[in-house]
Design a protein around this motif. Structure first.
Motif, PDB file in Angstrom:
ATOM      1  N   LYS A  85       0.813  -1.229   0.000  1.00  9.98           N
ATOM      2  CA  LYS A  85       0.000   0.000   0.000  1.00  9.98           C
ATOM      3  C   LYS A  85       0.841   1.272   0.000  1.00  9.98           C
ATOM      4  CE  LYS A  85      -3.930  -2.165   2.281  1.00  9.98           C
ATOM      5  NZ  LYS A  85      -4.899  -2.090   3.364  1.00  9.98           N
ATOM      6  N   HIS A  86       1.913   1.287  -0.782  1.00  7.61           N
ATOM      7  CA  HIS A  86       2.750   2.483  -0.891  1.00  7.61           C
ATOM      8  C   HIS A  86       2.367   3.333  -2.099  1.00  7.61           C
ATOM      9  CE1 HIS A  86       6.403   0.828   1.596  1.00  7.61           C
ATOM     10  NE2 HIS A  86       5.243   0.608   2.178  1.00  7.61           N
ATOM     11  N   ILE A  87       1.500   2.816  -2.971  1.00  3.24           N
ATOM     12  CA  ILE A  87       1.220   3.481  -4.250  1.00  3.24           C
ATOM     13  C   ILE A  87      -0.192   4.072  -4.284  1.00  3.24           C
ATOM     14  CG2 ILE A  87       1.038   3.108  -6.760  1.00  3.24           C
ATOM     15  CD1 ILE A  87       3.920   2.894  -5.769  1.00  3.24           C
ATOM     16  N   LEU A  88      -0.267   5.303  -4.799  1.00  2.00           N
ATOM     17  CA  LEU A  88      -1.556   5.969  -5.011  1.00  2.00           C
ATOM     18  C   LEU A  88      -1.799   6.085  -6.516  1.00  2.00           C
ATOM     19  CD1 LEU A  88      -1.190   8.991  -2.543  1.00  2.00           C
ATOM     20  CD2 LEU A  88      -2.429   6.884  -2.107  1.00  2.00           C
ATOM     21  N   VAL A  89      -3.029   5.775  -6.932  1.00  4.37           N
ATOM     22  CA  VAL A  89      -3.434   5.979  -8.318  1.00  4.37           C
ATOM     23  C   VAL A  89      -4.550   7.016  -8.292  1.00  4.37           C
ATOM     24  CG1 VAL A  89      -4.398   4.931 -10.397  1.00  4.37           C
ATOM     25  CG2 VAL A  89      -2.847   3.614  -8.957  1.00  4.37           C
ATOM     26  N   ASN A  90      -4.297   8.170  -8.901  1.00  6.35           N
ATOM     27  CA  ASN A  90      -5.239   9.304  -8.882  1.00  6.35           C
ATOM     28  C   ASN A  90      -5.636   9.682  -7.452  1.00  6.35           C
ATOM     29  OD1 ASN A  90      -5.209   9.322 -11.692  1.00  6.35           O
ATOM     30  ND2 ASN A  90      -6.917   7.902 -11.821  1.00  6.35           N
ATOM     31  N   GLY A  91      -4.665   9.627  -6.528  1.00  3.94           N
ATOM     32  CA  GLY A  91      -4.910  10.032  -5.144  1.00  3.94           C
ATOM     33  C   GLY A  91      -5.515   8.960  -4.258  1.00  3.94           C
ATOM     34  N   LYS A  92      -5.829   7.784  -4.821  1.00  3.52           N
ATOM     35  CA  LYS A  92      -6.420   6.697  -4.031  1.00  3.52           C
ATOM     36  C   LYS A  92      -5.427   5.551  -3.904  1.00  3.52           C
ATOM     37  CE  LYS A  92     -11.219   7.638  -5.205  1.00  3.52           C
ATOM     38  NZ  LYS A  92     -12.433   7.139  -5.886  1.00  3.52           N
ATOM     39  N   CYS A  93      -5.374   4.954  -2.712  1.00  2.44           N
ATOM     40  CA  CYS A  93      -4.459   3.847  -2.464  1.00  2.44           C
ATOM     41  C   CYS A  93      -4.937   2.592  -3.211  1.00  2.44           C
ATOM     42  CB  CYS A  93      -4.389   3.561  -0.968  1.00  2.44           C
ATOM     43  SG  CYS A  93      -3.303   2.195  -0.571  1.00  2.44           S
ATOM     44  N   VAL A  94      -4.024   1.995  -3.981  1.00  2.00           N
ATOM     45  CA  VAL A  94      -4.331   0.753  -4.709  1.00  2.00           C
ATOM     46  C   VAL A  94      -3.279  -0.273  -4.333  1.00  2.00           C
ATOM     47  CG1 VAL A  94      -4.594  -0.334  -6.973  1.00  2.00           C
ATOM     48  CG2 VAL A  94      -5.374   2.008  -6.636  1.00  2.00           C
ATOM     49  N   ASN A  95      -3.719  -1.442  -3.834  1.00  2.00           N
ATOM     50  CA  ASN A  95      -2.756  -2.481  -3.442  1.00  2.00           C
ATOM     51  C   ASN A  95      -2.929  -3.758  -4.262  1.00  2.00           C
ATOM     52  OD1 ASN A  95      -5.179  -3.270  -2.269  1.00  2.00           O
ATOM     53  ND2 ASN A  95      -4.173  -4.170  -0.488  1.00  2.00           N
ATOM     54  N   ILE A  96      -3.457  -3.628  -5.482  1.00  2.00           N
ATOM     55  CA  ILE A  96      -3.647  -4.777  -6.369  1.00  2.00           C
ATOM     56  C   ILE A  96      -2.633  -4.668  -7.510  1.00  2.00           C
ATOM     57  CG2 ILE A  96      -5.292  -5.976  -7.859  1.00  2.00           C
ATOM     58  CD1 ILE A  96      -7.498  -4.506  -6.139  1.00  2.00           C
ATOM     59  N   PRO A  97      -1.616  -5.554  -7.531  1.00  2.00           N
ATOM     60  CA  PRO A  97      -0.577  -5.464  -8.575  1.00  2.00           C
ATOM     61  C   PRO A  97      -1.125  -5.581  -9.993  1.00  2.00           C
ATOM     62  CG  PRO A  97       0.103  -6.962  -6.837  1.00  2.00           C
ATOM     63  CD  PRO A  97      -1.325  -6.621  -6.573  1.00  2.00           C
ATOM     64  N   SER A  98      -2.229  -6.315 -10.171  1.00  2.00           N
ATOM     65  CA  SER A  98      -2.772  -6.524 -11.523  1.00  2.00           C
ATOM     66  C   SER A  98      -3.751  -5.425 -11.942  1.00  2.00           C
ATOM     67  CB  SER A  98      -3.483  -7.878 -11.590  1.00  2.00           C
ATOM     68  OG  SER A  98      -4.567  -7.901 -10.690  1.00  2.00           O
ATOM     69  N   TYR A  99      -3.899  -4.388 -11.115  1.00  2.00           N
ATOM     70  CA  TYR A  99      -4.807  -3.275 -11.433  1.00  2.00           C
ATOM     71  C   TYR A  99      -4.435  -2.696 -12.800  1.00  2.00           C
ATOM     72  CZ  TYR A  99      -6.989   1.356 -11.033  1.00  2.00           C
ATOM     73  OH  TYR A  99      -7.727   2.498 -11.257  1.00  2.00           O
ATOM     74  N   ARG A 100      -5.438  -2.529 -13.653  1.00  2.00           N
ATOM     75  CA  ARG A 100      -5.157  -2.028 -15.014  1.00  2.00           C
ATOM     76  C   ARG A 100      -5.188  -0.498 -15.023  1.00  2.00           C
ATOM     77  NH1 ARG A 100      -8.302  -2.766 -20.490  1.00  2.00           N
ATOM     78  NH2 ARG A 100      -6.672  -2.026 -21.866  1.00  2.00           N
ATOM     79  N   VAL A 101      -4.092   0.092 -15.409  1.00  2.00           N
ATOM     80  CA  VAL A 101      -3.944   1.542 -15.427  1.00  2.00           C
ATOM     81  C   VAL A 101      -4.429   2.080 -16.769  1.00  2.00           C
ATOM     82  CG1 VAL A 101      -2.284   3.416 -15.192  1.00  2.00           C
ATOM     83  CG2 VAL A 101      -2.006   1.365 -13.842  1.00  2.00           C
ATOM     84  N   SER A 102      -5.130   3.210 -16.738  1.00  2.00           N
ATOM     85  CA  SER A 102      -5.667   3.826 -17.954  1.00  2.00           C
ATOM     86  C   SER A 102      -4.859   5.061 -18.334  1.00  2.00           C
ATOM     87  CB  SER A 102      -7.124   4.233 -17.735  1.00  2.00           C
ATOM     88  OG  SER A 102      -7.863   3.150 -17.231  1.00  2.00           O
ATOM     89  N   VAL A 103      -5.105   5.560 -19.533  1.00  2.00           N
ATOM     90  CA  VAL A 103      -4.437   6.785 -20.006  1.00  2.00           C
ATOM     91  C   VAL A 103      -4.878   7.952 -19.131  1.00  2.00           C
ATOM     92  CG1 VAL A 103      -4.177   8.364 -21.955  1.00  2.00           C
ATOM     93  CG2 VAL A 103      -4.319   5.912 -22.358  1.00  2.00           C
TER      94      VAL A 103
END
Length: 197
Positions: free
Chosen positions: A112-130
């Protein structure tokens, strides 16, 4: 949860692959001695699939799901598969230089060290969008781990489809990668042939 604990250099030798693609800068002195038998067509296809699975740290069932999804998408199934694997959150953290290896990137995301668009995401397979903004949490940036990572990944080439600020551990996805932007030594057409049997 299943984890692949195979030693990296041993697996790289068996797949006839350079460990650099995993972020590992060690070299093995041992040489792989194979029998003089010619590898069958199926053997070549299977090796390419195992190579892709090993590089991205994906197990069999999720990999098959990625392939099924790639087939349903518009365009070539092989290219779609590589784009789906490349846009995983753990891979993007590695590509931006926030981790030394893909395994470490997976661990950083899981802790849980990573934020995606300001929200904490702890799923390595989370698909990132443009347009997604990926950053390390503010209170984690001062950790010794990230100082070591910054030293190790200094001067790393960030792919053209990503925008990364290594000093602030922040970056964004500018566009989806095309196949020529993905520098992974995998022949995806052999994977497509394997699954289309």
């Amino acid at each position: 949860m299943a984890i692949d604990r195979t030693p990296v250099l041993k697996r790289c030798r068996s797949l006839d692959m350079d460990p650099v693609y995993l972020g590992v800068n060690k070299k093995s002195n041992r040489k792989l001695v194979r029998s003089s038998r010619k590898i069958s067509e199926y053997g070549l296809q299977l090796r390419e699939k195992q190579k892709a699975k090993f590089i991205y740290g994906v197990l069999e069932k999720p990999f098959r799901n990625y392939y099924a999804k790639a087939e349903r998408m518009q365009g070539l199934a092989g290219t779609n598969l590589m784009v789906l694997l490349e846009t995983r959150l753990d891979n993007i953290v590695f590509r931006m230089g926030f981790a030394r290896t893909r395994r470490e990137a997976r661990q950083v995301v899981g802790h849980k060290h990573i934020l995606v668009n300001g929200k904490c995401v702890n799923i390595p397979s989370y698909r990132v969008s443009v347009g997604d903004v990926i950053e390390v949490k503010e209170n984690k940036k001062t950790m010794q781990r990230y100082k070591d990572i910054a030293e190790a990944t200094d001067g790393i080439l960030v792919p053209a489809w990503l925008d990364a600020d290594l000093e602030n551990f922040k970056g964004s996805v500018k566009e989806l990668p095309s196949r020529d932007m993905i520098d992974v030594p995998v022949n995806e057409t052999l994977i497509v042939e394997l699954y289309s049997k």
